[in-house]
Design an enzyme around this catalytic site. Structure first.
Site, mmCIF file in Angstrom:
data_model
loop_
_atom_site.group_PDB
_atom_site.id
_atom_site.type_symbol
_atom_site.label_atom_id
_atom_site.label_comp_id
_atom_site.label_asym_id
_atom_site.label_seq_id
_atom_site.Cartn_x
_atom_site.Cartn_y
_atom_site.Cartn_z
ATOM 1 N N ASP A 185 12.567 -2.976 -4.862
ATOM 2 C CA ASP A 185 13.689 -3.873 -4.572
ATOM 3 C C ASP A 185 13.333 -4.809 -3.434
ATOM 4 O O ASP A 185 13.812 -5.940 -3.381
ATOM 5 C CB ASP A 185 14.930 -3.041 -4.231
ATOM 6 C CG ASP A 185 15.490 -2.409 -5.487
ATOM 7 O OD1 ASP A 185 15.000 -1.332 -5.882
ATOM 8 O OD2 ASP A 185 16.373 -3.023 -6.108
HETATM 9 C C1 LIG Z 1 12.439 -4.313 -11.511
HETATM 10 S S1 LIG Z 1 13.941 -3.554 -11.032
HETATM 11 C C2 LIG Z 1 13.649 -3.137 -9.395
HETATM 12 C C3 LIG Z 1 14.477 -1.955 -8.902
HETATM 13 O O1 LIG Z 1 15.910 -2.107 -9.083
HETATM 14 C C4 LIG Z 1 16.479 -0.818 -9.421
HETATM 15 O O2 LIG Z 1 17.623 -0.501 -8.654
HETATM 16 P P1 LIG Z 1 19.117 -0.707 -9.302
HETATM 17 O O3 LIG Z 1 19.095 -0.089 -10.662
HETATM 18 O O4 LIG Z 1 20.043 -0.013 -8.322
HETATM 19 O O5 LIG Z 1 19.331 -2.210 -9.313
HETATM 20 C C5 LIG Z 1 15.375 0.165 -9.102
HETATM 21 O O6 LIG Z 1 15.300 0.419 -7.709
HETATM 22 C C6 LIG Z 1 14.176 -0.634 -9.578
HETATM 23 O O7 LIG Z 1 12.965 -0.083 -9.200
#
Ligand SMILES: CSC[C@H]1O[C@H](OP(=O)(O)O)[C@H](O)[C@@H]1O
Length: 400
Positions: free
Chosen positions: A262
């Site tokens: 992220d």
């Molecule tokens: C390529 S997605 C990056 C990242 O986002 C996800 O979190 P969320 O589902 O809470 O938005 C997850 O940490 C992924 O690795």
């Protein structure tokens, strides 16, 4: 690209797959304003760092394309766009792709203002720039997939080595966490994109994915993507990872853990879905390669280390309640019957960070669309080689 698309966009229309209804229902929402985008991101009907940036910036493009801005001046149009982008930035704080996209779009709109003939030129400039972010993301993910698959295969099966992992056809098994596939991006994905490419290149023995409590991005989304594309895969609970790594057998030898990001700080510390740090520690203990797949849009050179990354905390109900559909006695699913059950004491306090930070010391390589970045002799990651312009800007801004 396969049929799995988190986002469907044509000029003036943005459809966003409601990921809270997956894997049982496949429904798109028609997003027409920045406010609707904010809510769909905040509620995690769309999630994933790149997808968040794409939905937020394209929703504003749709809003600009559909509204009547008669009488707007260049300045008032710039101010409108800036205000909306600043509003959207607050939808989810940890992922940096949206912040980076907003900075880029603000600069493009500001530059256009110096030469624009009218407000409509400002609007068109913004819309085209937002559409480019969507196009570039798929190209980026395909490059990450290629670099990542080739890097892993080179590391696991070095040409000189006569000791290849016990598996037929020099294939390798990996584990991934959360969802980083077509449902987190414009398509193909980042970490899951590397798995897709490994599979396509016939390098993949088996893909393991974690459930990823509490929002179950793994069991609801990654498992859905893997099964949809007939990629050999197995779902495990987060708590099973250590036992899986300890069970080094031919079928279950994990060559690498591949996760998304992220926000990657300037020294390589990486914020990612909660549970990532745990996997990194287990990887170190078991001698398993730990790989982060991150587009350069997820790298934040303004943040020195993981200590400075804001971690989003989410509602306790995500732990104390679950929802789903009724599975009948014969195993069929009745989508009309929704259930939401409390799985814990409703009044207990809950600690629910959505992300954790993996120190760069536990990361073996960060795979970007510009290639892999590995730790330097100093033990940190040097992004200067893949991002010379942004690196130079940061050095100038920091004064050192
Ligand atoms: C390529 S997605 C990056 C990242 O986002 C996800 O979190 P969320 O589902 O809470 O938005 C997850 O940490 C992924 O690795």
């Amino acid at each position: 690209m396969n049929g799995l698309q988190a986002v469907k966009y044509t000029r003036g229309t943005l459809l966003v797959l409601d990921q809270l209804r997956l894997p049982h229902e496949f429904e798109y929402d028609n997003i027409q304003t920045s406010e609707e985008a904010f809510e769909t991101i905040r509620s995690m009907r769309v999630r994933g760092a790149p997808a968040i940036a794409i939905v937020a910036t394209l929703a504003l493009a749709v809003e600009l394309d559909n509204q009547n801005f008669s009488g707007a001046t260049v300045l008032s149009q710039q101010e409108y766009i800036t205000k909306k982008l600043d509003y959207l930035k607050g939808s989810r704080p940890t992922a940096v792709d949206l912040t980076n996209a907003i900075s880029l779009l603000k600069q493009i709109v500001a530059d256009a203002g110096r030469s624009a003939m009218g407000a409509d030129t400002i609007r068109e400039t913004y819309i085209q720039a937002a559409e480019k972010i969507l196009r570039d993301d798929l190209t980026t993910n395909l490059a990450i997939g290629r670099y990542g698959a080739e890097y892993l295969h080179r590391q696991i099966f070095p040409v000189s080595s006569d000791v290849a992992l016990e598996s037929n056809g020099r294939k390798l098994s990996v584990l991934t966490h959360c969802n980083t596939g077509a449902l987190a991006t414009s398509g193909h994905g980042t970490a899951l994109g590397i798995i897709r490419t490994l599979h396509k290149m016939n390098y993949l023995e088996h893909a393991f994915c974690t459930e990823t409590r509490p929002y179950n991005q793994g069991s609801r989304l990654t498992a859905f993507e893997l099964v949809y594309e007939h990629i050999p895969s197995t779902l495990i609970a987060d708590s099973m990872a250590g036992a899986l790594f300890a069970q080094r057998t031919k079928e279950k030898t994990i060559a690498a853990i591949i996760v998304g990001a992220d926000r990657v700080a300037r020294n390589g510390d990486t914020a990612n879905k909660i549970g990532t740090y745990t996997l990194a520690v287990l990887a170190k203990h078991h001698g398993i390669m730990f790989i982060v797949a991150a587009p350069t849009t997820s790298i934040d050179l303004e943040t020195a280390s993981g200590e400075d990354i804001e971690i989003e905390f989410r509602p306790g109900q995500e732990l104390t309640q679950i929802s789903g559909v009724v599975v009948e006695g014969d195993g069929t699913i009745d989508k009309s019957k929704k259930v939401r059950v409390a799985t814990a004491e409703q009044t207990i306090d809950v600690w629910n960070p959505a992300f954790d930070v993996t120190p760069h010391e536990l990361i073996d390589a960060i795979i970007t669309e510009k290639g892999e970045v590995v730790r330097s002799e100093l033990g940190t990651f040097d992004f200067q080689t893949i991002m010379p312009e942004r690196w130079a800007e940061q050095v100038e801004k920091r004064g050192h």
